[in-house]
Design a protein around this motif. Structure first.
Motif, PDB file in Angstrom:
ATOM      1  N   TYR A 130      -7.533  -4.208  -7.465  1.00  0.00           N
ATOM      2  CA  TYR A 130      -7.768  -3.937  -6.048  1.00  0.00           C
ATOM      3  C   TYR A 130      -6.434  -3.744  -5.341  1.00  0.00           C
ATOM      4  O   TYR A 130      -5.460  -4.454  -5.601  1.00  0.00           O
ATOM      5  CB  TYR A 130      -8.510  -5.110  -5.406  1.00  0.00           C
ATOM      6  N   CYS A 141      -4.704  -2.932  -1.480  1.00  0.00           N
ATOM      7  CA  CYS A 141      -4.933  -2.787  -0.039  1.00  0.00           C
ATOM      8  C   CYS A 141      -4.530  -1.386   0.404  1.00  0.00           C
ATOM      9  O   CYS A 141      -3.401  -0.949   0.165  1.00  0.00           O
ATOM     10  CB  CYS A 141      -4.145  -3.835   0.742  1.00  0.00           C
ATOM     11  N   CYS A 186     -11.332  -7.092   2.892  1.00  0.00           N
ATOM     12  CA  CYS A 186     -10.845  -6.988   1.509  1.00  0.00           C
ATOM     13  C   CYS A 186     -11.579  -7.964   0.589  1.00  0.00           C
ATOM     14  O   CYS A 186     -11.822  -7.658  -0.569  1.00  0.00           O
ATOM     15  CB  CYS A 186      -9.333  -7.183   1.450  1.00  0.00           C
ATOM     16  N   HIS A 232      -2.182 -11.823   5.004  1.00  0.00           N
ATOM     17  CA  HIS A 232      -3.388 -11.113   4.553  1.00  0.00           C
ATOM     18  C   HIS A 232      -3.914 -11.609   3.201  1.00  0.00           C
ATOM     19  O   HIS A 232      -5.090 -11.969   3.076  1.00  0.00           O
ATOM     20  CB  HIS A 232      -3.095  -9.608   4.525  1.00  0.00           C
ATOM     21  N   GLU A 272      -7.209 -13.708   2.148  1.00  0.00           N
ATOM     22  CA  GLU A 272      -8.223 -13.176   1.208  1.00  0.00           C
ATOM     23  C   GLU A 272      -8.602 -14.235   0.177  1.00  0.00           C
ATOM     24  O   GLU A 272      -9.775 -14.393  -0.172  1.00  0.00           O
ATOM     25  CB  GLU A 272      -7.675 -11.955   0.467  1.00  0.00           C
TER      26      GLU A 272
HETATM   27 ZN    ZN Z   1      -6.333  -6.068   1.880  1.00  0.00          ZN
END
Ligand code: ZN
Ligand code: AMP
Length: 467
Positions: free
Chosen positions: A27, A29, A212, A237, A241
Motif C-alpha cells: 500500500y 499513500c 488509508c 499519518h 493508520e
Molecule cells: Zn495514507
C-alpha cells in the motif's frame, strides 16, 4: 543474499518474507488531488515504482494499492474557491496525475481507490473503534483515544509520558509536539458547504487518516506486507493508520514500513506550501524528456535526500544517452569474433551486481554502477571486434532484463509513433532522390522539432530519439 529492507518500524534492515509465498501486497499513500503533483511527490512515487518493479524482477506477483485523497480540508477549500463540485474539481487533477505517471514511465498499481467511494468502509472502522473504547464523540466529531492504545508511538518512536489526557487535534496534519487524540470523523460545519455524508455517525466527513486504514484493508486484507510513503507521512499519518487499523482489527497491520527521504531544493523540502516546487510540465517545457526526470528521481538511494538541480538533470540525460546508444548500436552490430568467455563474464558480473545491490535495501547507485561497467566492457569488446552475434544477443537480453526495472527505454505517450517517423524519413529520402533538397531539409527540421535525430550512414538513414 536475500532481499532486505530497512524497516522504519523496527529501525533495522530485515530480510523480506511476504505473508503469502510468491505474492507481495503493498500500500502506497497517494496524492491529495487539490493541485498538480510536484516532482517532490513524484520522488516518492518513483521509489515505489522501483520497489514494485524490483519485486516483480525477483519473481513476486505484486498487488499494489495507491489511494487518491479526494476529500480533505484543502480539496474542499479550493473547490469552493473555484465554485465547482468536489468531484469535478478533483477529476482534473486525477487525470493530470495519471498522465504524469505515464510521462515518467511509472507502472500502474492494481488499484487506485478514491476516498469518496469508501465512506461506508471508514464508518465501519470508526464504529468498531467506538465499540472497543478506542474512539469517542464530542459534538458530532469523533476522535481516536490514544491513551487507550498503549502501542501508540511505536512507529515514530514517541515518548508519550507527557501526554496531556484529552487533548484533541482536528487538523489532518500536525507536528510531533502536538501528539493528541486525532479526528476520525468531522461533523459538518458551514465551511464544508455541500460536502458531507449522512451516516450512522451523523452528518459529516472523514478525517484524512481513516481513509488509508479503510482502503488498504479492503483491498489487501487486515494484515499485509509493505506500506510506503514519503518520510513526512511517518508521523502523524502512518502512526495514526496503525492505531486505527490495529485498534479495530486486533491484528498486526503491516510487516514492513518503507519511507523515502525528501526531494529538496536549496536545502528545503520541495512542497506546495513553501512555493519552491516544479511541476513535471515545467521541466518538460524546458526541453527535458520525462525519462530524464525518471532517471534523476530514481538514481539516488531512496533513504537519502535528493537535491534537485538542472545540472543533475543534464547529467541524467547524458547517462541515458549512453545507455540508449549502447542498446541501439549493439542491436545494429552484426557480430565479430567470439570473445572467448569475456562477454559472458561481463554479463554475469552485471546481473549479479545488479541483483546483489538492489537486494540490499534497493541500493540503486550500486546497481547503476554495475550496468554502466557492463556497457563499458561490452563496448570495448565490440570495438576490438571480439563479440560474436550470439554474445551480442546475450548482452542485449541482459540489458533488457534489467530494463524491466530501470525502464529507461520507454516511449512517452505523447511521443510520435515509429511508423509516423519512418514515413517522414521515407518522404525525405524520396525528396533527396528527386534532388529536392529544400524539401529534404525541411523534413529533417520537422523531425528535429519532434525530437528525432537523423544520421546518414552507409547503410542508409538511422534515427533516434533525442534524450
Ligand atoms: Zn495514507
Ligand atoms: P501529498 O499529496 O502532500 O499527501 O503527498 C503525496 C506523497 O508525496 C506522500 O507520500 C508524501 O510523503 C510525498 N512527498 C511530498 N513532498 C515530497 C518531497 N519533497 N519529496 C519526496 N516526497 C514527497
Amino acid at each position: 543474499m536475500a532481499l532486505r529492507f530497512r524497516n522504519s518500524l523496527t529501525r533495522t534492515k530485515e530480510e523480506f518474507q511476504p505473508i503469502e509465498p510468491g505474492h507481495v501486497r503493498m500500500y502506497t499513500c497517494g496524492p491529495t488531488v487539490y493541485y498538480y503533483a510536484h516532482i517532490g511527490n513524484f520522488r516518492a512515487y518513483m521509489f515505489e515504482d522501483l520497489l514494485r518493479r524490483y519485486l516483480k524482477f525477483k519473481g513476486y506477483k505484486v498487488t499494489q494499492v495507491m489511494n487518491l485523497t479526494d476529500v480533505d480540508d484543502k480539496t474542499i477549500r479550493d473547490s469552493q474557491k473555484e465554485g465547482v463540485s468536489l468531484k469535478e474539481f478533483t477529476k482534473k487533477y486525477i487525470d493530470a496525475f495519471f498522465h504524469d505517471l505515464d510521462t515518467l514511465g511509472i507502472e500502474r498499481a492494481e488499484y487506485y481507490p478514491a476516498a469518496t467511494d469508501h465512506i461506508p468502509e471508514m464508518v465501519a472502522i470508526i464504529k468498531k473503534l467506538l465499540e472497543r473504547g478506542l474512539a469517542y464523540e464530542v459534538d458530532g466529531n469523533y476522535y481516536f483515544r490514544i491513551s487507550a492504545f498503549p502501542e501508540y508511538g511505536k512507529l515514530a518512536n514517541l515518548d508519550l509520558n507527557n501526554l496531556k489526557a484529552g487533548a484533541r487535534v482536528a487538523a489532518d496534519e500536525y507536528e510531533k509536539d502536538s501528539v493528541s487524540d486525532f479526528a476520525l470523523w468531522k461533523a459538518w460545519d458551514e465551511a464544508d458547504g455541500d460536502v458531507y455524508w449522512e451516516t450512522e455517525l451523523g452528518k459529516g466527513r472523514p478525517g484524512w487518516h481513516i481513509e488509508c486504514s479503510a482502503m488498504s484493508t479492503k483491498y489487501l486484507g487486515n494484515h499485509f506486507d509493505i506500506h510506503t510513503g514519503g518520510i513526512d507521512n511517518l508521523f502523524p499519518h502512518h502512526e495514526n493508520e496503525i492505531a486505527q487499523t490495529e485498534g479495530a482489527t486486533g491484528e498486526k497491520f503491516v510487516n514492513y514500513w518503507l519511507h523515502c527521504e525528501h526531494l529538496i531544493v536549496d536545502g528545503a523540502k520541495m512542497s506546495k506550501s513553501a512555493g519552491n516546487f516544479y511541476f513535471l510540465k515545467d521541466i518538460l517545457e524546458k526541453g527535458y524528456p520525462g525519462v530524464a526526470v525518471r532517471y534523476l528521481l530514481m538514481a539516488t538511494h531512496y533513504r537519502q535526500q535528493l537535491n534537485f538541480t538542472f545540472q543533475g538533470l543534464d547529467a541524467a540525460r547524458k547517462a541515458l544517452e549512453r545507455y540508449n546508444d549502447f542498446i541501439s548500436n549493439l542491436s545494429d552490430y552484426s557480430g565479430g569474433e567470439d570473445s572467448g568467455g569475456e562477454a559472458k563474464q561481463a554479463i554475469d558480473k552485471m546481473l549479479k551486481g545488479f541483483e546483489e545491490t538492489l537486494d540490499d535495501d534497493l541500493n540503486i547507485s550500486g546497481a547503476l554502477g554495475a550496468v554502466f561497467d557492463f556497457i563499458r566492457d561490452i563496448n570495448r569488446l565490440k570495438a576490438d571486434n571480439k563479440l560474436s552475434a550470439a554474445e551480442r544477443d546475450s548482452a542485449l537480453e541482459a540489458i533488457r532484463k534489467v530494463d524491466t526495472v530501470l525502464n529507461f527505454t520507454y516511449q512517452q505517450q505523447d511521443e510520435h509513433l515509429d511508423s509516423e517517423i519512418e514515413a517522414l524519413i521515407q518522404k525525405r529520402t524520396d525528396a533527396r532522390k528527386n534532388k529536392d533538397y529544400v524539401l529534404a531539409d525541411k523534413i529533417r527540421d520537422e523531425l528535429l522539432a519532434m525530437g528525432i535525430v537523423l544520421e546518414d550512414t552507409a547503410q542508409g538513414v538511422k534515427w533516434k530519439r533525442k534524450v
